[in-house]
Design a protein around this motif. Sequence first.
Motif, PDB file in Angstrom:
ATOM      1  N   ILE A 156       0.854  -1.197   0.000  1.00  5.29           N
ATOM      2  CA  ILE A 156       0.000   0.000   0.000  1.00  5.29           C
ATOM      3  C   ILE A 156       0.886   1.242   0.000  1.00  5.29           C
ATOM      4  O   ILE A 156       1.538   1.538   1.014  1.00  5.29           O
ATOM      5  CB  ILE A 156      -0.947   0.017   1.227  1.00  5.29           C
ATOM      6  N   PRO A 157       0.945   1.958  -1.137  1.00  2.00           N
ATOM      7  CA  PRO A 157       1.735   3.192  -1.138  1.00  2.00           C
ATOM      8  C   PRO A 157       1.160   4.180  -0.127  1.00  2.00           C
ATOM      9  O   PRO A 157      -0.059   4.272   0.052  1.00  2.00           O
ATOM     10  CB  PRO A 157       1.577   3.723  -2.573  1.00  2.00           C
ATOM     11  N   TYR A 158       2.050   4.907   0.541  1.00  2.00           N
ATOM     12  CA  TYR A 158       1.648   5.828   1.610  1.00  2.00           C
ATOM     13  C   TYR A 158       2.493   7.076   1.474  1.00  2.00           C
ATOM     14  O   TYR A 158       3.708   7.014   1.378  1.00  2.00           O
ATOM     15  CB  TYR A 158       1.914   5.149   2.959  1.00  2.00           C
ATOM     16  N   SER A 159       1.817   8.231   1.461  1.00  2.00           N
ATOM     17  CA  SER A 159       2.604   9.471   1.382  1.00  2.00           C
ATOM     18  C   SER A 159       2.340  10.321   2.606  1.00  2.00           C
ATOM     19  O   SER A 159       3.042  10.223   3.602  1.00  2.00           O
ATOM     20  CB  SER A 159       2.294  10.204   0.084  1.00  2.00           C
ATOM     21  N   VAL A 166      -5.407   4.111   2.512  1.00  2.00           N
ATOM     22  CA  VAL A 166      -4.151   3.522   3.011  1.00  2.00           C
ATOM     23  C   VAL A 166      -4.404   2.411   4.039  1.00  2.00           C
ATOM     24  O   VAL A 166      -3.469   1.848   4.593  1.00  2.00           O
ATOM     25  CB  VAL A 166      -3.213   4.592   3.630  1.00  2.00           C
ATOM     26  N   GLU A 167      -5.671   2.119   4.265  1.00  2.00           N
ATOM     27  CA  GLU A 167      -6.000   1.119   5.295  1.00  2.00           C
ATOM     28  C   GLU A 167      -5.905  -0.300   4.733  1.00  2.00           C
ATOM     29  O   GLU A 167      -6.509  -0.599   3.707  1.00  2.00           O
ATOM     30  CB  GLU A 167      -7.430   1.371   5.793  1.00  2.00           C
ATOM     31  N   SER A 189       3.240  -1.260   4.164  1.00  2.00           N
ATOM     32  CA  SER A 189       2.998   0.125   3.787  1.00  2.00           C
ATOM     33  C   SER A 189       4.299   0.644   3.171  1.00  2.00           C
ATOM     34  O   SER A 189       5.363   0.522   3.773  1.00  2.00           O
ATOM     35  CB  SER A 189       2.634   0.935   5.033  1.00  2.00           C
ATOM     36  N   LEU A 190       4.194   1.202   1.970  1.00  2.00           N
ATOM     37  CA  LEU A 190       5.387   1.718   1.284  1.00  2.00           C
ATOM     38  C   LEU A 190       5.383   3.234   1.439  1.00  2.00           C
ATOM     39  O   LEU A 190       4.665   3.947   0.731  1.00  2.00           O
ATOM     40  CB  LEU A 190       5.334   1.321  -0.201  1.00  2.00           C
ATOM     41  N   GLU A 193      -4.666   5.739  -7.437  1.00  2.00           N
ATOM     42  CA  GLU A 193      -4.631   5.428  -6.003  1.00  2.00           C
ATOM     43  C   GLU A 193      -3.661   4.300  -5.639  1.00  2.00           C
ATOM     44  O   GLU A 193      -3.943   3.463  -4.787  1.00  2.00           O
ATOM     45  CB  GLU A 193      -6.050   5.128  -5.481  1.00  2.00           C
ATOM     46  N   GLY A 194      -2.563   4.273  -6.352  1.00  2.00           N
ATOM     47  CA  GLY A 194      -1.543   3.282  -6.023  1.00  2.00           C
ATOM     48  C   GLY A 194      -1.853   1.888  -6.504  1.00  2.00           C
ATOM     49  O   GLY A 194      -1.156   0.937  -6.159  1.00  2.00           O
ATOM     50  N   SER A 195      -2.887   1.734  -7.331  1.00  2.00           N
ATOM     51  CA  SER A 195      -3.257   0.386  -7.768  1.00  2.00           C
ATOM     52  C   SER A 195      -2.576  -0.007  -9.074  1.00  2.00           C
ATOM     53  O   SER A 195      -2.571  -1.173  -9.446  1.00  2.00           O
ATOM     54  CB  SER A 195      -4.776   0.267  -7.921  1.00  2.00           C
TER      55      SER A 195
END
Length: 535
Positions: A126-129, A138-139, A151-152, A261-263
């Motif tokens: 899960i990319p996280y900024s 991000v959940e 979590s990336l 969305e990071g997908s």
Amino acid sequence: MTTSTYAVWGWGRADSDEPKPAELEQLAPLVRDHLGLPVQPPEQPAPLAGLPADRVSARLPAALADIASSAPMDRAAHSIGRSYRDIVRGLRGRLAHVVDAVLRPVDETQVTAVLDWCSEACIAVIPYSGGTSVVGGVEPRLRDEWSGVVSLDLGAMSGVVEVDAASRAARVRAGTPGPLLEEQLKAHAMTARFYPQSFERSTVGGWVATRAAGHFATRLTHIDDLVESVRAVTPAGLWESRRLPGSGAGPSPDRMLLGSEGSLGVVTEAWLRVQPRPTTRWAATLAASSFSEGAKAVRALMHDGLLPATCRLIDAQESRVTGTLATGQAALVLGFESYGAPIAELSARALELCRDNGLDVLEAGDRGGAGEAWRSSFVRAPYTREQLILLGVLVETFETAITWDRFDDFVAAVTDAATDALHRVCGAGTVTCRLTHVYPDGAAPYFTVMAPARRGSELAQWDEVKAAASDAVLSAGGTITHHHAVGRDHQPWYADQRPAPFAAALAAAKSAVDPAGILNPGVVATGQKALGRPG
Ligand SMILES: Cc1cc2nc3c(=O)[nH]c(=O)nc-3n(C[C@H](O)[C@H](O)[C@H](O)COP(=O)(O)OP(=O)(O)OC[C@H]3O[C@@H](n4cnc5c(N)ncnc54)[C@H](O)[C@@H]3O)c2cc1C
């Protein structure tokens, strides 16, 4: 001694911004009188409950172990965003879904290594900024087909890398938060002029991934309008679009990443269009007898080709609560900005059109008291919100967009549906509305919900209200989101909104670039793996 969990659920700095019980005690009667809602004794945040076992760290290859953390606070902080349900769960210290580890790459080589290893090991990424998602983006709410989830965190990949003054564009790394972006562009006398309300914490990569929208109401609304090109790492290789001022060469590779969305890939950089800092500003506050009358004036401004930077129409109740206008009228906060072109004629024309449409001009010229009150309330909102939540107020927002031909009926239908649900579920409460963005063919209404929360049942309360509001938005013809993104929370309504062949095309695209399906399963481009409503 209890360790503060503010870093998990709070907005500000853990050492200085966590609301103190004594301050909340003092605030409580003011909140009760101002909002007309009952408040409860300040809630004391609970310590973090034990987390499920970490399934990943012991298996990490050495190179990735160097950038990994499995500290409980780190895992918890990366497992929620900043929606109402996130804050409530965070301050209770109880998270049902938690990432196994947090990985912090410093460059694309490490991002690639993470994606390669996770693809082989069946681990979701899960990319996280900035972690400011309000839609469960991000959940790690996933099916149990994964042997782990990481979590990336792109936070170490930040900063402005270069500025092309001739083209007025800047190459920016994905993890750059709003304040750092502006600080580094200022050294070049430039600005991105992109200010979402979450500016303080959210990042360039998050904006691109969610198709965020800034504070300005017209012209350059979404980040899409600022993006010249995007660079992303996918499990199938690097996806980088060409820097171009425009291109008609088929479907746009930028557009496909915007809102993904990071997908589909991990955004690592973007070239953003920047501009000189404004040198001239003009602002006005006007009063309208009703929200509908104000909306007609706004539509007239748009149809006249005027593009005010600020054009916030705020209904009477929200105007009162935010201190913008206490007369029982709706307020219109207007503003023009320029870094050269004169704006006197534009602002005079705007006032003329507003007067023609029945609005009263309360102040115009320099920024006045009412406009400042609204701006200060806007900037403080994330902090105010957590104080209200600690005092037992259910407070959340939802937003959408609709064309002008359906505008009045749409706002009425959505307001009624949300208000009915609120009264049924909470026994009382208010639903207020403002326009955040306006276009020649329509506008983006943004609703704020406030009600007495029942401690322990807040999530069920909000989920019922949100479902009623979302059903009304879709059935009245709106979009499930104008700028908050789809995430996991909006997935059921997004599935109804998008055309079926498009959903199939998106799922096929995901399979092509992410064959193991590891990238943020359950959000926008995930097709069949989507989970239902929040659990
Ligand atoms: C108080 C508050 C005010 C807000 N105001 C606004 C507003 O004015 N306008 C607006 O548009 N939104 C607003 N939001 C929502 C949120 O700030 C935006 O969605 C924002 O763009 C998220 O950015 P982030 O850096 O925090 O991303 P995150 O929350 O970390 O991630 C958001 C999503 O993008 C994905 N993602 C993040 N980084 C990357 C990357 N580098 N590559 C690929 N995928 C990635 C994540 O997996 C997740 O699905 C607000 C939220 C809050 C809490």
